[in-house]
Design an enzyme around this catalytic site. Structure first.
Site, PDB file in Angstrom:
ATOM      1  N   PHE A 142       0.857  -1.185   0.000  1.00  0.00           N
ATOM      2  CA  PHE A 142       0.000   0.000   0.000  1.00  0.00           C
ATOM      3  C   PHE A 142       0.890   1.232   0.000  1.00  0.00           C
ATOM      4  O   PHE A 142       1.632   1.477   0.945  1.00  0.00           O
ATOM      5  CB  PHE A 142      -0.961   0.062   1.192  1.00  0.00           C
ATOM      6  CG  PHE A 142      -1.863   1.276   1.091  1.00  0.00           C
ATOM      7  CD1 PHE A 142      -3.026   1.237   0.350  1.00  0.00           C
ATOM      8  CD2 PHE A 142      -1.503   2.483   1.689  1.00  0.00           C
ATOM      9  CE1 PHE A 142      -3.826   2.370   0.208  1.00  0.00           C
ATOM     10  CE2 PHE A 142      -2.293   3.624   1.550  1.00  0.00           C
ATOM     11  CZ  PHE A 142      -3.462   3.564   0.807  1.00  0.00           C
ATOM     12  N   ASP A 227       9.202   3.013   2.260  1.00  0.00           N
ATOM     13  CA  ASP A 227       8.007   3.813   2.516  1.00  0.00           C
ATOM     14  C   ASP A 227       7.708   3.720   4.007  1.00  0.00           C
ATOM     15  O   ASP A 227       7.106   2.759   4.487  1.00  0.00           O
ATOM     16  CB  ASP A 227       6.832   3.301   1.682  1.00  0.00           C
ATOM     17  CG  ASP A 227       5.557   4.119   1.924  1.00  0.00           C
ATOM     18  OD1 ASP A 227       5.520   4.884   2.905  1.00  0.00           O
ATOM     19  OD2 ASP A 227       4.602   3.957   1.138  1.00  0.00           O
ATOM     20  N   LYS A 256       2.126  11.389   7.070  1.00  0.00           N
ATOM     21  CA  LYS A 256       1.282  11.136   8.234  1.00  0.00           C
ATOM     22  C   LYS A 256       1.746  11.893   9.499  1.00  0.00           C
ATOM     23  O   LYS A 256       1.512  13.083   9.591  1.00  0.00           O
ATOM     24  CB  LYS A 256       1.172   9.626   8.458  1.00  0.00           C
ATOM     25  CG  LYS A 256       0.429   8.957   7.288  1.00  0.00           C
ATOM     26  CD  LYS A 256      -0.242   7.661   7.626  1.00  0.00           C
ATOM     27  CE  LYS A 256      -1.243   7.285   6.549  1.00  0.00           C
ATOM     28  NZ  LYS A 256      -0.859   6.170   5.695  1.00  0.00           N
TER      29      LYS A 256
HETATM   30  C1  LIG Z   1      -0.997   6.237   4.211  1.00  0.00           C
HETATM   31  C2  LIG Z   1       0.100   5.688   3.426  1.00  0.00           C
HETATM   32  C3  LIG Z   1       0.449   6.231   2.167  1.00  0.00           C
HETATM   33  C4  LIG Z   1      -0.349   7.335   1.507  1.00  0.00           C
HETATM   34  O1  LIG Z   1      -0.427   8.497   2.236  1.00  0.00           O
HETATM   35  P1  LIG Z   1      -1.578   9.594   1.884  1.00  0.00           P
HETATM   36  O2  LIG Z   1      -1.231  10.758   2.736  1.00  0.00           O
HETATM   37  O3  LIG Z   1      -2.886   8.956   2.247  1.00  0.00           O
HETATM   38  O4  LIG Z   1      -1.476   9.860   0.433  1.00  0.00           O
HETATM   39  C5  LIG Z   1       1.537   5.698   1.511  1.00  0.00           C
HETATM   40  N1  LIG Z   1       2.236   4.685   2.032  1.00  0.00           N
HETATM   41  C6  LIG Z   1       1.934   4.132   3.223  1.00  0.00           C
HETATM   42  C7  LIG Z   1       2.769   3.019   3.757  1.00  0.00           C
HETATM   43  C8  LIG Z   1       0.853   4.593   3.949  1.00  0.00           C
HETATM   44  O5  LIG Z   1       0.515   4.021   5.109  1.00  0.00           O
END
Ligand SMILES: *Cc1c(COP(=O)(O)O)cnc(C)c1O
Length: 404
Positions: A142, A227, A256
């Site tokens: 994700f 990520d 985040k």
């Molecule tokens: C939430 C998340 C994203 C995307 O972030 P947004 O601010 O919603 O675009 C990308 N990678 C990971 C691992 C995430 O948990």
């Protein structure tokens, strides 16, 4: 339910695109680990907006920084310098040991920016023929919701009827270093991976995986892009999840909790090479690096360290995990977690996780189901030992109930 609650929910349903299916609670206030609904009921927030509110709701020091900056200057665009960006760069580089920083807004934008940057690096530094760059990603990943990103998702719900998608991605199983070794070829520019797969249900790779991944990437001149948008900034009990295996990514993505939930702020962090390939006019964002975002992020990083939230995540995470593992019930298939990134996977026969989340709501806990049978638990990192015990009592009560 009072009429006002029904009204908010019905109005959302009437006008809003139905791209979410929220639990039936309407929140109007938050403080620390707690949130309150419009009727004044209090809940322990065990989602923290998917880890964006790690510092706790409405943290007073982040709030003060935001209000103070909002009075002075909010947006200049990058056409001019502002007096917050340099300080943000300096502080995030010092905190994470990075050389270069690219400020963006959402997490998905950070991912897109990293993809663009490693491709450019591949052509201009590694010498990959133009248009041939390949990026390896993992099954059940994700990385956000933009078109580029959903194009290499393996979830049919996420991809379905959104194509055609961009080429240049190769999918391998998560946690399998041999599969990475096999997938790398001379055109591979990067391996993009989550240290722990969050949305997939808190999937922790086998010990030693990232040590091997790091060696393979180094040996083949492939950029390791971690990520850490969900795992980063203390969530797993370390500043960055990569530290659990003592490795360093070439490119790290944060988002985040970088703003403590006040504002969308994300960043691409890299060594000199990757972000060094971007020249003026080749990438940008109107809001990226704006003074309000920078002031908020600076305060969000400061309180994380000054208030010992990372150590607390390690301590309370271990406590929470042990407590969940001690619950004796055959509804639980497995309990997983690192720091305060936890999940309870239910036996398929135990019924859908959604029902358990609704039962938890009635007991004053907001948690989120993921993938039918998993309850994800990720409270703010400021949670106390007593609050963990309070939550565990309620989890035990619900998980020993029969919902099948
Ligand atoms: C939430 C998340 C994203 C995307 O972030 P947004 O601010 O919603 O675009 C990308 N990678 C990971 C691992 C995430 O948990």
């Amino acid at each position: 339910m009072s009429s006002s609650v029904i009204d908010f929910i019905a109005t959302e349903a009437r006008f809003g695109a139905r791209n979410y299916e929220p639990i039936g609670v309407v929140l109007s206030r938050g403080e620390g680990v707690w949130v309150w609904d419009t009727e004044g009921n209090r809940y322990l927030d065990c989602l923290s907006a998917y880890s964006a509110v790690s510092q706790g709701h409405c943290h007073p020091k982040i709030l003060a920084a935001m209000v103070e900056q909002a009075h002075r200057l909010t947006l200049t665009s990058r056409a001019f310098h502002n007096d917050q960006l340099a300080l943000f760069y300096e502080e995030i580089a010092a905190l994470t040991g990075s050389h270069k920083v690219l400020p963006m807004n959402s997490g998905a934008e950070a991912v897109e920016s990293a993809i663009k940057s490693v491709r450019k690096w591949g052509y201009e530094v590694k010498g990959v023929p133009d248009g041939q760059a390949e990026i390896i990603v993992c099954a059940n990943n994700f990385h956000g919701r933009t078109l580029g990103v959903v194009g290499f998702s393996t979830d049919p719900e996420t991809r379905g009827h959104f194509g055609p998608f961009a080429p240049g991605f190769k999918v391998i199983p998560f946690g399998d270093a041999a599969a990475l070794a096999e997938a790398i070829n001379p055109n591979t520019v990067a391996f993009l991976v989550e240290p722990i797969q969050g949305e997939a249900g808190v999937v922790i790779p086998p010990a030693g995986y990232f040590t091997e991944v790091r060696e393979l990437c180094t040996a083949n001149n492939v950029m390791l892009v971690l990520d850490e948008i969900q795992t980063g900034l203390g969530r797993t009990g370390k500043l960055l999840a990569e530290q659990h295996e003592g490795i360093e990514a070439d490119v790290t993505l944060l988002g985040k909790a970088l703003s403590g939930g006040f504002y969308p702020v994300s960043a691409v962090l890299s060594n000199n090479d990757v972000l060094g390939t971007l020249r003026p006019g080749q990438h940008g964002s109107t809001f990226g690096g704006n003074p309000l975002a920078c002031a908020v992020a600076r305060a969000a990083m400061r309180v994380l360290v000054e208030e010992g939230m990372i150590e607390n995540a390690a301590r309370q995470g271990a406590h929470f995990l042990k407590g969940l593992k001690d619950i004796r019930t055959n509804t639980i298939r497995e309990v997983r977690g690192r720091g305060l990134m936890l999940a309870v996977e239910l036996h398929p026969e135990a019924g859908r996780a959604r029902r358990y989340c609704e039962a938890l709501q009635a007991k004053g806990i907001l948690a989120k189901d993921t993938h039918e049978h998993t309850i994800r638990i990720a409270p703010p990192l400021v949670i106390t030992s007593d609050q963990v015990d309070w939550a565990l009592e309620r989890f035990a009560a619900i998980l020993t109930q029969d919902f099948s």
